[in-house]
Scaffold this active site. Structure first.
Site, PDB file in Angstrom:
ATOM      1  N   TYR A 117      40.235  45.270  33.844  1.00 54.48           N
ATOM      2  CA  TYR A 117      38.851  44.867  33.620  1.00 54.48           C
ATOM      3  C   TYR A 117      38.072  45.034  34.921  1.00 54.48           C
ATOM      4  O   TYR A 117      38.510  44.557  35.968  1.00 54.48           O
ATOM      5  CB  TYR A 117      38.817  43.414  33.138  1.00 54.48           C
ATOM      6  CG  TYR A 117      37.408  42.915  32.987  1.00 54.48           C
ATOM      7  CD1 TYR A 117      36.540  43.527  32.096  1.00 54.48           C
ATOM      8  CD2 TYR A 117      36.941  41.867  33.753  1.00 54.48           C
ATOM      9  CE1 TYR A 117      35.231  43.098  31.967  1.00 54.48           C
ATOM     10  CE2 TYR A 117      35.642  41.422  33.626  1.00 54.48           C
ATOM     11  CZ  TYR A 117      34.793  42.043  32.736  1.00 54.48           C
ATOM     12  OH  TYR A 117      33.494  41.616  32.618  1.00 54.48           O
ATOM     13  N   ASP A 194      46.364  38.611  31.880  1.00 46.94           N
ATOM     14  CA  ASP A 194      45.090  38.545  31.172  1.00 46.94           C
ATOM     15  C   ASP A 194      45.358  38.997  29.738  1.00 46.94           C
ATOM     16  O   ASP A 194      45.606  40.174  29.483  1.00 46.94           O
ATOM     17  CB  ASP A 194      44.070  39.455  31.870  1.00 46.94           C
ATOM     18  CG  ASP A 194      42.683  39.384  31.240  1.00 46.94           C
ATOM     19  OD1 ASP A 194      42.583  39.069  30.038  1.00 46.94           O
ATOM     20  OD2 ASP A 194      41.697  39.665  31.947  1.00 46.94           O
ATOM     21  N   LYS A 219      35.382  36.763  24.267  1.00 45.99           N
ATOM     22  CA  LYS A 219      35.698  37.923  23.443  1.00 45.99           C
ATOM     23  C   LYS A 219      36.261  37.480  22.086  1.00 45.99           C
ATOM     24  O   LYS A 219      35.581  36.828  21.339  1.00 45.99           O
ATOM     25  CB  LYS A 219      36.646  38.835  24.214  1.00 45.99           C
ATOM     26  CG  LYS A 219      36.192  39.117  25.661  1.00 45.99           C
ATOM     27  CD  LYS A 219      34.925  39.929  25.757  1.00 45.99           C
ATOM     28  CE  LYS A 219      34.354  40.023  27.166  1.00 45.99           C
ATOM     29  NZ  LYS A 219      35.271  40.478  28.199  1.00 45.99           N
TER      30      LYS A 219
HETATM   31  C1  PLP Z   1      35.356  40.346  29.545  1.00 48.54           C
HETATM   32  C2  PLP Z   1      36.669  40.305  30.204  1.00 48.54           C
HETATM   33  C3  PLP Z   1      36.881  39.451  31.306  1.00 48.54           C
HETATM   34  C4  PLP Z   1      35.781  38.612  31.918  1.00 48.54           C
HETATM   35  O1  PLP Z   1      35.404  37.573  31.088  1.00 48.54           O
HETATM   36  P1  PLP Z   1      33.925  36.903  31.104  1.00 48.54           P
HETATM   37  O2  PLP Z   1      34.008  35.890  30.041  1.00 48.54           O
HETATM   38  O3  PLP Z   1      32.953  38.014  30.832  1.00 48.54           O
HETATM   39  O4  PLP Z   1      33.715  36.342  32.457  1.00 48.54           O
HETATM   40  C5  PLP Z   1      38.150  39.431  31.853  1.00 48.54           C
HETATM   41  N1  PLP Z   1      39.153  40.188  31.372  1.00 48.54           N
HETATM   42  C6  PLP Z   1      38.987  41.020  30.324  1.00 48.54           C
HETATM   43  C7  PLP Z   1      40.136  41.838  29.845  1.00 48.54           C
HETATM   44  C8  PLP Z   1      37.741  41.105  29.710  1.00 48.54           C
HETATM   45  O5  PLP Z   1      37.569  41.953  28.683  1.00 48.54           O
END
Ligand code: PLP
Length: 399
Positions: A117, A194, A219
């Site tokens: 990311y 993540d 997300k």
């Molecule tokens: C969007 C995203 C983030 C960051 O999250 P936010 O809620 O926008 O701060 C981190 N890791 C991945 C894989 C993402 O898609």
């Protein structure tokens, strides 16, 4: 009739046997006492009544704790198979930043992927340029190199932390997590995964030996593109205490209403994700079969380079597909020509979004200029297909 016991004190009596599809609906509903609300209330307060000494669990000030965070923290921990509640933060990046700072001592060495990311990559660059960590960037599809980068070697200290994203954003690389996690354990390296793309329905890294999971709750978990939130799921009570302490001191707390929206969103994760995933698989297959091929990447495609690992390690191939049009201008025209697909960054909502990733200056240069990331939603797949396939024809001057 036996009612599944889903107590508000997480980990205590939530039966392991419940399917995640049940858990996301049934957990986090309070103690079940007569007249209690079926949905937890939103607690809008900055402080709590009290005087004299504190008892454990007392709410004192709303930067330290808010009952509005707890149901979501319980549900997410249950989905990830954690024994302690998750820790909610104001955004995915707040969660990621807290996880790094809690798990890796200042001055230590981090092993991170070259592609991940983009803001996580930018955060590692920033922490390194401020002299706070030594950062080693590795091609994580080369498992031998990842494993070799972890331990002590001559003057090189063992890595304090390894950052994992599988499937990765946006290259959809699936990592050999079991092997990497085993090596991390042997090297004494804390592993943080993540799990935003896979969701807990697709992967549960803690069950494979990861120490910490992080999510952009923004997300799939919240799922409606109406809230920005993040969470860390620690594997131990000691880690949780440190993360809560970090949240209280650094102050990146979730708003009570945002926490409530995330809870409402995660109730339907199962039906949303199953549908989005089925749509994604169908669209990937059709894109792959276009006579004038576009480069399609989806771990569910049998000839995808990561298909074998995805089949072995994931419980689903996810709802993200990428296409490479080979050229930024053509890709931009595809995005422009769609009517139903929404041209926007982010992913994981009920509505389908698409975006050429390199429009972001911070996107790693290994991501092709003509790559479009599709976040497939829950619409009718035929409508999604006719809009997208028409946009591709328009962009290539075929109609
Ligand atoms: C969007 C995203 C983030 C960051 O999250 P936010 O809620 O926008 O701060 C981190 N890791 C991945 C894989 C993402 O898609």
């Amino acid at each position: 009739m036996t009612v599944p016991s889903v107590a508000p004190s997480p980990g205590s009596s939530t039966p392991d046997a419940l399917s995640p599809y049940t858990r996301m609906v049934a957990a986090g509903r309070g103690d079940g006492s007569p007249s209690s609300p079926v949905n937890p209330p939103i607690t809008m307060t900055s402080t709590y009544r009290g005087q004299g000494t504190f008892s454990p669990g007392d709410h004192v000030y709303a930067r330290s704790s808010n009952p509005s965070w707890e149901p979501f923290e319980e549900v997410l921990a249950g989905l990830e198979g954690a024994d302690v509640p998750a820790v909610l933060f104001s955004s995915g990046m707040a969660a990621i930043s807290a996880a790094v700072q809690v798990c890796a001592p200042e001055g230590s060495r981090l092993v991170v992927p070259q592609v991940a990311y983009n803001t996580s990559v930018a955060l590692f660059d920033d922490l390194e340029s401020r002299g706070r960590y030594r950062v080693d960037r590795i091609d994580f599809t080369d498992t031998d190199t990842v494993v070799a980068a972890l331990g002590e070697d001559g003057d090189r200290p063992a890595a304090s932390l390894i950052w994992l994203e599988s499937p990765s954003n946006p290259m959809l690389e699936v990592l050999d997590l079991p092997r990497i996690l085993e090596a991390a354990r042997a090297a004494g390296t804390t592993s943080v995964a993540d799990n935003t793309f896979a969701t807990p329905l697709g992967a549960r890294p803690l069950s494979r030996g990861a120490d910490v999971v992080v999510h952009s709750v923004t997300k799939f978990l919240a799922g409606h593109s109406d809230v920005v939130l993040g969470a860390v799921v620690p594997s131990t009570a000691a880690l949780r205490e440190e993360l809560v302490g970090h949240r209280t001191m650094h102050g990146a707390i979730a708003g009570p209403f945002e926490a409530w929206l995330a809870l409402r969103g995660v109730r339907t994760l199962g039906v949303r994700f199953d549908r989005a995933q089925a749509n994604a698989a169908e669209l990937a297959r059709r894109l792959h079969d276009l006579p004038t091929g576009v480069g399609v990447r989806y771990p569910g495609l049998p000839d995808d380079p990561h298909h074998a690992l995805a089949v072995r390690d994931l419980d689903g191939f996810g709802a993200i597909v990428t296409l490479d049009l080979g050229d930024a201008a053509v890709a931009d025209r595809v995005v422009e020509a769609t009517r139903l697909w929404v041209p926007a960054t982010s992913l994981g909502g009920v509505e389908s979004l698409l975006e050429r990733r390199r429009r972001h200056a911070v996107e790693p240069a290994v991501v092709p200029e003509g790559l479009i990331r599709l976040s497939v939603g829950i619409e009718d797949v035929e409508d999604l297909w006719s809009d997208l396939s028409r946009a591709i024809e328009v962009a290539r001057g075929e109609v």
